[in-house]
Design an enzyme around this catalytic site. Structure first.
Site, PDB file in Angstrom:
ATOM      1  N   SER A   9      39.889  82.209  90.930  1.00 32.31           N
ATOM      2  CA  SER A   9      40.675  82.012  89.707  1.00 32.31           C
ATOM      3  C   SER A   9      40.370  80.647  89.107  1.00 32.31           C
ATOM      4  O   SER A   9      40.657  79.609  89.701  1.00 32.31           O
ATOM      5  CB  SER A   9      42.170  82.131  90.023  1.00 32.31           C
ATOM      6  OG  SER A   9      42.891  81.811  88.858  1.00 32.31           O
ATOM      7  N   HIS A  34      37.988  85.154  87.762  1.00 29.84           N
ATOM      8  CA  HIS A  34      39.329  85.562  87.317  1.00 29.84           C
ATOM      9  C   HIS A  34      39.845  84.529  86.318  1.00 29.84           C
ATOM     10  O   HIS A  34      39.869  83.330  86.603  1.00 29.84           O
ATOM     11  CB  HIS A  34      40.257  85.654  88.532  1.00 29.84           C
ATOM     12  CG  HIS A  34      41.627  86.163  88.216  1.00 29.84           C
ATOM     13  ND1 HIS A  34      41.918  87.507  88.084  1.00 29.84           N
ATOM     14  CD2 HIS A  34      42.794  85.509  87.999  1.00 29.84           C
ATOM     15  CE1 HIS A  34      43.213  87.654  87.810  1.00 29.84           C
ATOM     16  NE2 HIS A  34      43.768  86.452  87.756  1.00 29.84           N
ATOM     17  N   ASP A  36      42.925  83.415  83.855  1.00 33.15           N
ATOM     18  CA  ASP A  36      44.364  83.576  83.600  1.00 33.15           C
ATOM     19  C   ASP A  36      44.751  83.093  82.207  1.00 33.15           C
ATOM     20  O   ASP A  36      44.625  81.908  81.902  1.00 33.15           O
ATOM     21  CB  ASP A  36      45.158  82.757  84.621  1.00 33.15           C
ATOM     22  CG  ASP A  36      45.131  83.384  85.998  1.00 33.15           C
ATOM     23  OD1 ASP A  36      45.339  84.608  86.100  1.00 33.15           O
ATOM     24  OD2 ASP A  36      44.900  82.646  86.982  1.00 33.15           O
ATOM     25  N   MET A  38      47.852  82.540  79.724  1.00 29.36           N
ATOM     26  CA  MET A  38      49.321  82.426  79.734  1.00 29.36           C
ATOM     27  C   MET A  38      49.792  81.916  78.379  1.00 29.36           C
ATOM     28  O   MET A  38      49.227  80.962  77.842  1.00 29.36           O
ATOM     29  CB  MET A  38      49.753  81.434  80.809  1.00 29.36           C
ATOM     30  CG  MET A  38      49.223  81.774  82.185  1.00 29.36           C
ATOM     31  SD  MET A  38      49.687  80.476  83.352  1.00 29.36           S
ATOM     32  CE  MET A  38      48.983  81.127  84.858  1.00 29.36           C
ATOM     33  N   HIS A  67      42.987  88.171  82.910  1.00 30.70           N
ATOM     34  CA  HIS A  67      44.360  88.555  83.261  1.00 30.70           C
ATOM     35  C   HIS A  67      45.292  88.018  82.176  1.00 30.70           C
ATOM     36  O   HIS A  67      45.546  86.815  82.103  1.00 30.70           O
ATOM     37  CB  HIS A  67      44.681  87.942  84.641  1.00 30.70           C
ATOM     38  CG  HIS A  67      46.079  88.172  85.113  1.00 30.70           C
ATOM     39  ND1 HIS A  67      46.632  87.445  86.149  1.00 30.70           N
ATOM     40  CD2 HIS A  67      47.056  89.027  84.702  1.00 30.70           C
ATOM     41  CE1 HIS A  67      47.869  87.850  86.363  1.00 30.70           C
ATOM     42  NE2 HIS A  67      48.155  88.807  85.489  1.00 30.70           N
ATOM     43  N   MET A  69      48.643  87.269  80.735  1.00 32.83           N
ATOM     44  CA  MET A  69      50.082  87.116  80.995  1.00 32.83           C
ATOM     45  C   MET A  69      50.717  86.730  79.665  1.00 32.83           C
ATOM     46  O   MET A  69      51.145  85.597  79.459  1.00 32.83           O
ATOM     47  CB  MET A  69      50.306  86.040  82.068  1.00 32.83           C
ATOM     48  CG  MET A  69      49.949  86.533  83.461  1.00 32.83           C
ATOM     49  SD  MET A  69      49.693  85.178  84.622  1.00 32.83           S
ATOM     50  CE  MET A  69      47.977  84.838  84.303  1.00 32.83           C
ATOM     51  N   MET A 138      50.803  91.505  91.547  1.00 33.64           N
ATOM     52  CA  MET A 138      51.089  90.073  91.646  1.00 33.64           C
ATOM     53  C   MET A 138      51.802  89.803  92.963  1.00 33.64           C
ATOM     54  O   MET A 138      52.821  90.420  93.266  1.00 33.64           O
ATOM     55  CB  MET A 138      51.994  89.615  90.494  1.00 33.64           C
ATOM     56  CG  MET A 138      51.349  89.634  89.116  1.00 33.64           C
ATOM     57  SD  MET A 138      49.809  88.713  88.997  1.00 33.64           S
ATOM     58  CE  MET A 138      50.310  87.072  89.502  1.00 33.64           C
ATOM     59  N   GLY A 143      52.448  82.737  86.483  1.00 33.82           N
ATOM     60  CA  GLY A 143      52.697  81.540  85.673  1.00 33.82           C
ATOM     61  C   GLY A 143      52.051  80.284  86.232  1.00 33.82           C
ATOM     62  O   GLY A 143      51.720  79.377  85.477  1.00 33.82           O
ATOM     63  N   PHE A 144      51.878  80.253  87.536  1.00 37.46           N
ATOM     64  CA  PHE A 144      51.353  79.031  88.154  1.00 37.46           C
ATOM     65  C   PHE A 144      50.442  79.372  89.328  1.00 37.46           C
ATOM     66  O   PHE A 144      50.675  80.360  90.028  1.00 37.46           O
ATOM     67  CB  PHE A 144      52.506  78.153  88.671  1.00 37.46           C
ATOM     68  CG  PHE A 144      53.493  77.801  87.596  1.00 37.46           C
ATOM     69  CD1 PHE A 144      53.274  76.703  86.763  1.00 37.46           C
ATOM     70  CD2 PHE A 144      54.617  78.586  87.381  1.00 37.46           C
ATOM     71  CE1 PHE A 144      54.163  76.393  85.744  1.00 37.46           C
ATOM     72  CE2 PHE A 144      55.522  78.286  86.360  1.00 37.46           C
ATOM     73  CZ  PHE A 144      55.291  77.190  85.540  1.00 37.46           C
ATOM     74  N   GLY A 145      49.450  78.511  89.525  1.00 38.45           N
ATOM     75  CA  GLY A 145      48.635  78.622  90.727  1.00 38.45           C
ATOM     76  C   GLY A 145      49.339  77.924  91.877  1.00 38.45           C
ATOM     77  O   GLY A 145      50.372  77.264  91.693  1.00 38.45           O
ATOM     78  N   ASP A 176      46.777  89.180  93.516  1.00 40.18           N
ATOM     79  CA  ASP A 176      46.700  87.915  92.797  1.00 40.18           C
ATOM     80  C   ASP A 176      47.888  87.007  93.119  1.00 40.18           C
ATOM     81  O   ASP A 176      49.029  87.325  92.782  1.00 40.18           O
ATOM     82  CB  ASP A 176      46.660  88.208  91.289  1.00 40.18           C
ATOM     83  CG  ASP A 176      46.423  86.964  90.457  1.00 40.18           C
ATOM     84  OD1 ASP A 176      46.148  85.903  91.047  1.00 40.18           O
ATOM     85  OD2 ASP A 176      46.516  87.052  89.222  1.00 40.18           O
ATOM     86  N   GLY A 177      47.586  85.886  93.781  1.00 37.89           N
ATOM     87  CA  GLY A 177      48.599  84.866  94.040  1.00 37.89           C
ATOM     88  C   GLY A 177      48.767  84.559  95.515  1.00 37.89           C
ATOM     89  O   GLY A 177      49.096  85.442  96.310  1.00 37.89           O
ATOM     90  N   SER A 199      43.683  78.337  94.399  1.00 37.90           N
ATOM     91  CA  SER A 199      43.759  77.106  95.200  1.00 37.90           C
ATOM     92  C   SER A 199      42.933  77.189  96.468  1.00 37.90           C
ATOM     93  O   SER A 199      42.302  76.204  96.863  1.00 37.90           O
ATOM     94  CB  SER A 199      45.204  76.828  95.612  1.00 37.90           C
ATOM     95  OG  SER A 199      46.054  77.063  94.548  1.00 37.90           O
TER      96      SER A 199
HETATM   97  C1  DX5 Z   1      49.237  83.236  88.686  1.00 35.77           C
HETATM   98  C2  DX5 Z   1      47.821  83.600  88.321  1.00 35.77           C
HETATM   99  C3  DX5 Z   1      46.893  83.555  89.464  1.00 35.77           C
HETATM  100  C4  DX5 Z   1      46.650  82.182  90.016  1.00 35.77           C
HETATM  101  C5  DX5 Z   1      46.268  82.314  91.467  1.00 35.77           C
HETATM  102  O1  DX5 Z   1      50.042  83.399  87.596  1.00 35.77           O
HETATM  103  O2  DX5 Z   1      47.786  84.910  87.777  1.00 35.77           O
HETATM  104  O3  DX5 Z   1      45.647  84.170  89.149  1.00 35.77           O
HETATM  105  O4  DX5 Z   1      45.645  81.484  89.322  1.00 35.77           O
HETATM  106  O5  DX5 Z   1      46.243  81.064  92.040  1.00 35.77           O
HETATM  107  P1  DX5 Z   1      46.465  80.825  93.618  1.00 35.77           P
HETATM  108  O6  DX5 Z   1      45.363  81.558  94.293  1.00 35.77           O
HETATM  109  O7  DX5 Z   1      46.379  79.335  93.742  1.00 35.77           O
HETATM  110  O8  DX5 Z   1      47.808  81.389  93.964  1.00 35.77           O
HETATM  111 ZN    ZN Z   2      45.804  85.924  87.605  1.00 35.81          ZN
END
Ligand code: DX5
Ligand code: ZN
Length: 224
Positions: A9, A34, A36, A38, A67, A69, A138, A143-145, A176-177, A199
């Site tokens: 990602s 991937h 993201d 948002m 993806h 969101m 999910m 929303g966040f990594g 994902d996540g 991450s």
């Molecule tokens: C979360 C994203 C994910 C995110 C994953 O909202 O859709 O794709 O980037 O990050 P990690 O692997 O750090 O959870």
């Molecule tokens: Zn994602």
């Protein structure tokens, strides 16, 4: 058994050195990038838009797994396709017309994916599965990594995999996540086909090795 696909990602990459990070992925065993998107409405965070996707496309040898969101995804899918998306995944919770949008994605020549938030059950997909290339479950709240994997997702993966096998469908399952080496094997055993890893790849000391390790996990049978 098909080998799992690895989709790092890009949200976790260094945006000051985006070209470098994409070039790094080009030379690994990663299968997709991937991406993201948002909008600050569907999710609390804002990431980036079509311009940056286009820039990524110009550097990436790998397909872009976009993806969305965002609310009202139907308004933006054409522009993300034009920017270079190969797969477009929108959230079931973000539209009243998922079926129509899937048909539209196919008509413009992108692979169609639907994502589910952690609280949305896989039964909601029963009337869509035939037409889908991918379901993204999910395993964190979007929303966040860098968040922690929600373990209940494993049950959802098993349930969905059983439906796909029973109905003899081709639909892939992407997770994902919070995915990393600590849980990837369990996730694959539950029936996942694609692992998104932010991450655990980009924040590791050796991202290339992290990808290689995720790719080399071998699963002989599903635990469903
Ligand atoms: C979360 C994203 C994910 C995110 C994953 O909202 O859709 O794709 O980037 O990050 P990690 O692997 O750090 O959870
Ligand atoms: Zn994602």
């Amino acid at each position: 058994m098909n080998k799992q696909l690895i989709a790092p990602s890009i949200l976790a990459a260094d945006f000051g050195n985006l070209d470098r990070d994409i070039e790094m992925l080009n030379n690994t065993q990663a299968d997709w990038v991937h991406v993201d998107i948002m909008d600050g409405r569907f999710v609390p965070n804002i990431s980036f838009g079509q311009m940056l996707v286009k820039q990524m496309k110009s550097k990436s040898k790998l397909p872009l797994d976009v993806h969305l969101m965002i609310v009202d995804p139907e308004r933006y899918v054409d522009s993300f396709k034009e920017a270079g998306a190969n797969i477009i995944t929108f959230h079931l919770e973000a539209t009243n017309h998922a079926h129509r949008l899937i048909q539209h994605l196919k008509s413009i020549g992108v692979q169609a994916g639907v994502a589910l938030n952690p609280q949305t059950s896989v039964e909601q997909l029963d009337d869509l599965l035939e037409d889908l290339d991918m379901v993204c479950l999910m395993s964190v709240n979007p929303g966040f990594g860098g968040q922690k994997f929600i373990y209940r997702t494993l049950d959802k993966i098993r349930k969905l995999k059983a439906k796909i096998i029973e109905r003899n469908l081709k639909c892939m399952i992407e997770i994902d996540g919070g995915v990393g080496l600590q849980n990837a094997e369990e996730i694959l055993k539950a029936g996942a086909d694609v692992l998104v890893a932010g991450s655990s790849v980009f924040k590791s000391e050796d991202p290339e090795l992290a990808i290689e390790r995720l790719k080399s996990i071998e699963i002989n049978n599903f635990d469903i």
